[in-house]
Design a protein around this motif. Sequence first.
Motif, short mmCIF file in Angstrom:
data_model
loop_
_atom_site.label_atom_id
_atom_site.label_comp_id
_atom_site.label_asym_id
_atom_site.label_seq_id
_atom_site.Cartn_x
_atom_site.Cartn_y
_atom_site.Cartn_z
N MET A 103 5.75 3.97 9.24
CA MET A 103 5.51 4.33 7.85
C MET A 103 4.07 4.80 7.68
O MET A 103 3.15 4.18 8.21
CB MET A 103 5.76 3.09 7.00
N THR A 104 3.90 5.86 6.99
CA THR A 104 2.54 6.37 6.78
C THR A 104 1.98 5.80 5.50
O THR A 104 2.69 5.23 4.69
CB THR A 104 2.57 7.90 6.68
N SER A 105 0.68 6.00 5.33
CA SER A 105 0.08 5.37 4.18
C SER A 105 -0.61 6.37 3.27
O SER A 105 -1.40 6.02 2.44
CB SER A 105 -0.92 4.32 4.63
N GLU A 106 -0.32 7.67 3.48
CA GLU A 106 -0.97 8.65 2.63
C GLU A 106 -0.45 8.49 1.20
O GLU A 106 0.69 8.12 0.99
CB GLU A 106 -0.69 10.06 3.14
N ARG B 227 11.04 7.92 -7.92
CA ARG B 227 10.57 9.05 -7.11
C ARG B 227 10.00 8.56 -5.80
O ARG B 227 10.25 9.10 -4.73
CB ARG B 227 9.52 9.82 -7.91
N GLU B 228 9.25 7.47 -5.89
CA GLU B 228 8.61 6.96 -4.69
C GLU B 228 9.64 6.45 -3.67
O GLU B 228 9.55 6.71 -2.48
CB GLU B 228 7.67 5.82 -5.08
N LEU C 179 -5.65 -3.05 -7.34
CA LEU C 179 -5.31 -4.04 -6.32
C LEU C 179 -6.55 -4.49 -5.58
O LEU C 179 -6.83 -5.67 -5.42
CB LEU C 179 -4.30 -3.40 -5.37
N ILE D 39 1.18 9.20 -2.23
CA ILE D 39 2.36 10.03 -2.44
C ILE D 39 2.25 10.83 -3.72
O ILE D 39 2.52 12.01 -3.76
CB ILE D 39 3.61 9.15 -2.49
N GLN E 280 11.28 9.38 -2.01
CA GLN E 280 10.44 10.02 -0.99
C GLN E 280 10.40 9.21 0.30
O GLN E 280 10.43 9.76 1.39
CB GLN E 280 9.02 10.22 -1.53
N HIS E 281 10.38 7.87 0.15
CA HIS E 281 10.34 7.05 1.36
C HIS E 281 11.65 7.12 2.12
O HIS E 281 11.65 7.11 3.35
CB HIS E 281 9.99 5.61 0.99
N ARG F 47 11.62 10.41 3.90
CA ARG F 47 10.66 10.42 5.00
C ARG F 47 11.18 9.59 6.18
O ARG F 47 10.99 9.94 7.33
CB ARG F 47 9.33 9.84 4.51
N ARG G 70 0.84 -1.20 0.00
CA ARG G 70 0.00 0.00 0.00
C ARG G 70 0.87 1.25 0.00
O ARG G 70 0.72 2.14 -0.83
CB ARG G 70 -0.89 -0.03 1.25
N ASP G 71 1.82 1.32 0.92
CA ASP G 71 2.64 2.53 1.06
C ASP G 71 3.44 2.82 -0.19
O ASP G 71 3.67 3.97 -0.55
CB ASP G 71 3.62 2.37 2.23
N PHE G 72 3.91 1.78 -0.84
CA PHE G 72 4.75 2.00 -2.02
C PHE G 72 3.96 1.88 -3.32
O PHE G 72 4.54 1.91 -4.39
CB PHE G 72 5.90 1.00 -2.03
N HIS G 73 2.65 1.70 -3.20
CA HIS G 73 1.81 1.57 -4.40
C HIS G 73 2.37 0.54 -5.36
O HIS G 73 2.59 0.80 -6.53
CB HIS G 73 1.66 2.91 -5.11
N GLY H 137 11.20 -1.28 0.65
CA GLY H 137 10.16 -1.23 1.68
C GLY H 137 10.46 -2.19 2.82
O GLY H 137 10.31 -1.86 4.00
N ALA I 26 -3.43 2.18 -9.50
CA ALA I 26 -2.84 0.89 -9.17
C ALA I 26 -3.44 0.35 -7.89
O ALA I 26 -3.75 -0.82 -7.77
CB ALA I 26 -1.33 1.02 -9.04
N LEU J 13 13.39 -0.83 4.90
CA LEU J 13 13.00 0.32 5.71
C LEU J 13 12.24 -0.14 6.95
O LEU J 13 12.36 0.45 8.02
CB LEU J 13 12.13 1.29 4.89
N GLN J 14 11.46 -1.20 6.80
CA GLN J 14 10.72 -1.71 7.96
C GLN J 14 11.65 -2.26 9.03
O GLN J 14 11.31 -2.27 10.21
CB GLN J 14 9.76 -2.83 7.53
N ASP K 28 -0.72 6.02 -9.65
CA ASP K 28 -0.49 5.19 -8.48
C ASP K 28 -1.81 4.83 -7.78
O ASP K 28 -2.00 3.70 -7.35
CB ASP K 28 0.42 5.92 -7.49
#
Lengths: 503, 339
Positions: free
Chosen positions: B1-4, A434-435, B18, B6, A438-439, A442, A382-385, A409, B14, A412-413, B11
Amino acid sequence: MEKLLVADRISKSFGPTRALHDVNFELCGGEVVSVLGENGAGKSTLIKIISGVLAPDSGTLVIGGKPRRFARPRDAIAAGIAYIPQELAVVGSLTVAENLVLGSWPSRLGMTTPRAIIRRASEICERAQIDLPLRQQASTLRLGDLQEIEITRALARDARVILLDEPTAALSEAESSHLFSLIRSLTARGVGVIFVSHRLEEVAGISDRVCVLRNGRTAAVVDGGSASHADLVRYMVGDAPAVERKPRPPVQGPPVLSLRGLSVPGHAGVTGISLDVRPGEVVGVYGIRGSGAATLAECLGGELRHQSGELEVGGQTAALPRSPRAAARLGIAYIPPDRKRGGLFPNLSIGANLGLAHLRADSAGGFLLAGRERARAQAVLRDFHVAARSENQNAMTLSGGNQQKILVGGRLQSARRLLVAQEPTRGVDIGARREIHQHIRRFAEAGSAALLVTSDVEEAVDISDRVLVIRNGRLVAELAGDRLSQSSVVAAAAGEQGTGAAA
Amino acid sequence: MTSEPISGGVDIMAGDDLARQQPSARRRTVRGLLVRSLGIGLFLAVVLVYFALSTSNFLTPSNIADILSGVAVLGIVAIGQTGVIVSGGFDLSVAGVLPLACVLFVQFSNGGASLPVALIETLAIGAGVGIVNAVLIVNAGINPLIVTLASMSVAGGAAYTITNGTTLALTNVANGDLGNLAVGSLPWYLFVFIALAVVAAVIMRFTVFGRIIYALGGSREASVLAGIRVNLVITVVYAVSGLLAAFAGVVTASQILAGSAGVGSTTALTSVAAVVLGGAALSGGSGGIIGTVGGVLVLGCLSNGLALMQVQSFYVQIITGVALIVAVMFSRLSQILSR
């Protein structure tokens, strides 16, 4: 002078990415032309087109006055073009002579004798006018000698154009200067040499002309003697002041990690590297291949054994990690540069791949808790789409960019204090890149820290608070604030004098 | 980790994709799993149907009991072999450990050891051979094939040395009673085999250790980087394989009430064959206990059914070899279809 090779308005796209756009290139007999450019500028695409590995989408190659289309590398070889790759095709277990005759064994009734091989090999050497230790086993030779075997082979096939792809990246200084005198003797015989390198001083020293590529276009073609290093750097990275950088307050507080006098002996080793990484910051480490930047990352990731130096983590003295387990105990998560070789498990699902670093947390009495693993995996998806059907899907069925998102991902966890990322976006599409960036930012802004080791100057400059430059195993510059730009980083890494004092 | 979210529209699309695909994805994964384990199951079904139609006494209770009892020894070895192969290794030494254990169990028993003592001593020696294998593979860096080929030879040779080439009768009557232990016509070791298979299947599929074995077989480099104690895992896997091979030797001793160095010489390759039939790749990282049990049953049914059809035993060997290739091609095909 006779024009050996002319590439006229060559274009090549990979899907939506335009790797080359109307690139022109010329090589005459007796000339050395260098191809210079940052990673992703299109150097390797151009080389692959010239050597017949790729076919251009449009544009023509004119070899010896005739337009040619190469369907495969053999065609290029037949046209007199010899490509000497970085990974040399020399068989270590055979002698030099046997390597030279590979593919054209002298035989009588299917039998061959050592004497016949030596005779054929010395004929080849004579034709190429190069002396080689024919009876020696190839694996005992140094890299420079192996290159010489390849060049000899090329000359024996009457190659008129020799393409050297970063030949000096792993050579010692003495070997490099030997290679350069060999190159001069080649050009004296009318052979044309295409030379690819990141090292500005070499390029300027050896080239008759320099072809600079930027973003798939010819940025400039200049005379080797006349162009200054500063000019070359400017052509490579462009005039634009890179990116607008959000001003970030300088980071305060005690360092998360502090390294003093790190030395790693051997090939691409490092000498006396000291650095501090403070909470909240992303520190970029940039260096060309073989500079030792990768070695620094491997050392912190616990992949090396023979390093020396002092380490403090979270204010406490610690031993330099000598295993990935030790690195993990220090709270360091390490992203290896190649997801296929050390990053992902090709046989496991996305969920299992992500769960492996958390087996203790995701289990009770040795039994896996499937629910926790699923939750963990779904959080990353979800976080990384990540475009995946489900966490049960095999990780290798994803695209490269999505695989890399899984790798980053997951790490990072599990990073508690410091993320050490080596080439975290190599070979991924722009969206994934880019994603991931950003992670990583962050992650640092949440109070941890990241050390980003990369050979991608744009990446280093874009997401780092400051960039450390490593050249020949030493930390040669620390660039931050106004002094941090793609050109300053490239100039320091390429060895231009007067940029950035040694740290 | 946040889930907003990006970045832009693609995306989010996607993400929607899912969510929409979730149910069908699950169904597809389940189907994939079924098809994969069906490979060997289907093959087994074909073999069963063929023999049921071409012989009158194949699918009788007593013959089924015969088949099951007949495969137990191979099955026990193949369970250990599965762990080794999934982890990326190879264990030929089982064919040396099995006869050595058979001989040692009789030797210990005849020397007056009680059943538990003789059993434990024998199993410990089997595990010991496995540990020696692992040490040579891990520390000396020798290829598993060569290490276990050598230890097969050493252990098998040791068995011949002890018996001097003869057969030692089991004279310890109390320990010999093991041979008569049965529930109806089903011998005790069949139940042990079933229990071991269930435990092993659970370990491989649902425990941390099982997951680590698959990870190690998938990528040794990534396993080291993930902080897995690779050497320890390899040691345990080979030790268990040695222990189970030794147990198979004890079972053999209780079947023939004697110790002979001539037993079990084919188990090395047959157990590998069973594991591969069950869908494992020799490069490691795939396969499993259920598949292996299927593979063992296919081999058992083939030799039993062909014997019932009065096919000469050397033809059985040829047919088994051909069946191995056919079954592996079959399982590759079903893997491709399940993608």
